[in-house]
Design an enzyme around this catalytic site. Structure first.
Site, PDB file in Angstrom:
ATOM      1  N   PRO A  49      34.864  50.334  45.606  1.00 57.18           N
ATOM      2  CA  PRO A  49      33.418  50.371  46.191  1.00 57.18           C
ATOM      3  C   PRO A  49      33.057  49.508  46.924  1.00 57.18           C
ATOM      4  O   PRO A  49      33.598  48.333  46.940  1.00 57.18           O
ATOM      5  CB  PRO A  49      32.597  50.410  44.810  1.00 57.18           C
ATOM      6  CG  PRO A  49      33.488  49.817  43.834  1.00 57.18           C
ATOM      7  CD  PRO A  49      34.903  50.114  43.927  1.00 57.18           C
ATOM      8  N   LEU A  65      33.951  43.249  44.820  1.00 58.12           N
ATOM      9  CA  LEU A  65      35.257  43.907  44.228  1.00 58.12           C
ATOM     10  C   LEU A  65      36.187  43.495  45.379  1.00 58.12           C
ATOM     11  O   LEU A  65      37.302  44.297  45.248  1.00 58.12           O
ATOM     12  CB  LEU A  65      35.074  45.151  43.687  1.00 58.12           C
ATOM     13  CG  LEU A  65      34.213  45.247  42.348  1.00 58.12           C
ATOM     14  CD1 LEU A  65      34.345  46.586  41.951  1.00 58.12           C
ATOM     15  CD2 LEU A  65      34.638  44.227  41.212  1.00 58.12           C
ATOM     16  N   GLY A  66      35.776  42.807  46.272  1.00 55.21           N
ATOM     17  CA  GLY A  66      36.880  42.427  47.428  1.00 55.21           C
ATOM     18  C   GLY A  66      37.243  43.534  48.457  1.00 55.21           C
ATOM     19  O   GLY A  66      38.168  43.653  48.960  1.00 55.21           O
ATOM     20  N   SER A  67      36.364  44.203  48.709  1.00 53.84           N
ATOM     21  CA  SER A  67      36.448  45.437  49.606  1.00 53.84           C
ATOM     22  C   SER A  67      36.862  44.972  51.005  1.00 53.84           C
ATOM     23  O   SER A  67      37.577  45.719  51.761  1.00 53.84           O
ATOM     24  CB  SER A  67      35.254  46.435  49.661  1.00 53.84           C
ATOM     25  OG  SER A  67      34.055  45.746  49.944  1.00 53.84           O
ATOM     26  N   SER A  68      36.056  43.766  51.440  1.00 52.16           N
ATOM     27  CA  SER A  68      36.436  43.398  52.703  1.00 52.16           C
ATOM     28  C   SER A  68      37.822  42.911  52.916  1.00 52.16           C
ATOM     29  O   SER A  68      38.554  43.184  54.036  1.00 52.16           O
ATOM     30  CB  SER A  68      35.186  42.523  53.525  1.00 52.16           C
ATOM     31  OG  SER A  68      35.469  41.279  52.791  1.00 52.16           O
ATOM     32  N   ALA A  69      38.296  42.314  51.928  1.00 56.49           N
ATOM     33  CA  ALA A  69      39.564  41.720  51.902  1.00 56.49           C
ATOM     34  C   ALA A  69      40.489  42.830  51.795  1.00 56.49           C
ATOM     35  O   ALA A  69      41.698  42.608  52.355  1.00 56.49           O
ATOM     36  CB  ALA A  69      39.844  40.542  50.875  1.00 56.49           C
ATOM     37  N   ALA A  70      40.351  43.587  50.902  1.00 57.55           N
ATOM     38  CA  ALA A  70      41.365  44.692  50.603  1.00 57.55           C
ATOM     39  C   ALA A  70      41.236  45.700  51.989  1.00 57.55           C
ATOM     40  O   ALA A  70      42.372  45.962  52.378  1.00 57.55           O
ATOM     41  CB  ALA A  70      40.937  45.520  49.518  1.00 57.55           C
ATOM     42  N   ASP A  94      39.104  35.945  48.000  1.00 58.53           N
ATOM     43  CA  ASP A  94      39.332  37.209  47.772  1.00 58.53           C
ATOM     44  C   ASP A  94      40.827  37.729  48.515  1.00 58.53           C
ATOM     45  O   ASP A  94      41.432  38.565  48.270  1.00 58.53           O
ATOM     46  CB  ASP A  94      38.198  38.101  48.580  1.00 58.53           C
ATOM     47  CG  ASP A  94      36.915  38.021  47.805  1.00 58.53           C
ATOM     48  OD1 ASP A  94      36.970  36.901  46.958  1.00 58.53           O
ATOM     49  OD2 ASP A  94      35.925  38.705  48.167  1.00 58.53           O
TER      50      ASP A  94
END
Ligand code: MEV
Length: 312
Positions: A99, A104-109, A150
């Site tokens: 999400p 939960l680290g979406s930009s890093a992922a 992250d």
């Protein structure tokens, strides 16, 4: 020449298991890679283009054609500039279960998956330092001057102990076995910076009391390090409950986060806590291996939730 070659890359999300907020005051924190994340596919295309069907109201579709770019477009350009400057004519499509914007680290992922896919498409093997550099460039676009936590976790995977020094220090942690958990999330009210600044004001009004609280939170993190090394999910669950109480005392919980934590515990979770900056965002509930009942209870209560593993 890349021809019709399809490049692929993936990266996990991240979660802070213990120590958020206290880490700002010098205490250690533990972060871990999640079993859910984002994937990216890269193919040749006349102009650089990024598609993320799951983000935004009706998906993102950004072309680097010289027009004004939003943060995602500028981050994409920054990744391309680091990874593959000569052949930027690619179409990258990003998808996954992680999400967006709930800590939960979406930009890093996103950054790590895109960097890996673009490099793969170009037939390059990037070492970890190069992936970290590309992801850091994107994260600077999104977050200004991030700690690096992250994208370091999203690149290295596993579990890391993190301490803020002049240069942030990351130490890989031994994890005896992957742990089962359920995540639930709700939109965030305000930014991480606002949550940190709010707590700073409360701290400055009563420093001795808050410093003692942060020291205790640091002790919970150290105990968590041992619980992970021993694979002791019961102990870690207990630590989650204690840490959540501390984060509530820090003033970063909300009625919705409390309801999610309560729902997860009532359904048999070994422990549950908010994770990240708070004021909305995500909750992690540790389970004994069968995550279905906790997941079902959260969904039935109307929350968005996903089953995941940590420390794998
Ligand atoms: C946010 O993901 C974690 C915080 O501890 C802030 C920070 O470490 O910069 C709340």
């Amino acid at each position: 020449m890349t021809g019709a070659r399809l490049g692929a890359g993936a990266a996990p999300g991240k979660i802070i298991l213990l120590g958020e907020h206290a880490v700002v005051y010098g205490q250690p924190a533990i972060a871990a890679a999640l079993s859910i994340g984002l994937g990216a596919a890269c193919e040749a295309h006349p102009v650089p283009r990024l598609r993320i069907p799951a983000w935004g109201q009706s998906g993102l579709d950004i072309t680097l054609d010289g027009s004004r770019l939003d943060a995602v477009g500028r981050a994409f350009a920054a990744i391309l500039a680091v990874v593959d400057p000569p052949s930027r004519a690619v179409l990258v499509t990003v998808d996954g279960e992680l999400p967006l914007g709930v800590g939960l680290g979406s930009s890093a992922a996103f950054a790590v998956a895109v960097a890996r896919a673009v490099a793969d498409h170009a037939g390059k093997r990037l070492d970890q330092a190069q992936i970290l550099a590309a992801a850091a460039a994107a994260e600077r676009v999104f977050h200004g001057n991030p700690s690096g936590l992250d994208h370091t976790v999203c690149t290295l995977g596993g579990c890391l102990l993190y301490q803020r020094h002049a240069t942030p220090r990351f130490t890989p942690l031994a994890v005896a076995r992957p742990l089962d958990a359920v995540l639930a999330w709700t939109p965030r009210a305000g930014s991480t910076r606002q949550a940190v600044e709010g707590l700073r004001a409360r701290h400055d009004a009563a420093p001795a009391q808050y410093d003692r609280l942060f020291e205790y939170m640091g002790a919970l993190t150290r105990a968590g390090e041992q619980a992970l090394a021993a694979g002791d999910a019961d102990a870690l669950g207990r630590l989650f409950d204690l840490a959540h109480g501390c984060l509530n005392a820090c003033g970063v919980s909300t009625p919705t986060l409390e309801a999610m934590v309560h729902t997860a515990r009532s359904a048999g979770a070994l422990g549950a806590k908010l994770t990240g900056a708070g004021n909305g965002g995500a909750v992690i509930a540790l389970t004994d291996g069968d995550s279905q009942p906790v997941h079902a209870a959260l969904r039935t209560a109307g929350f968005q939730a996903a089953i995941c593993r940590i420390g794998g």
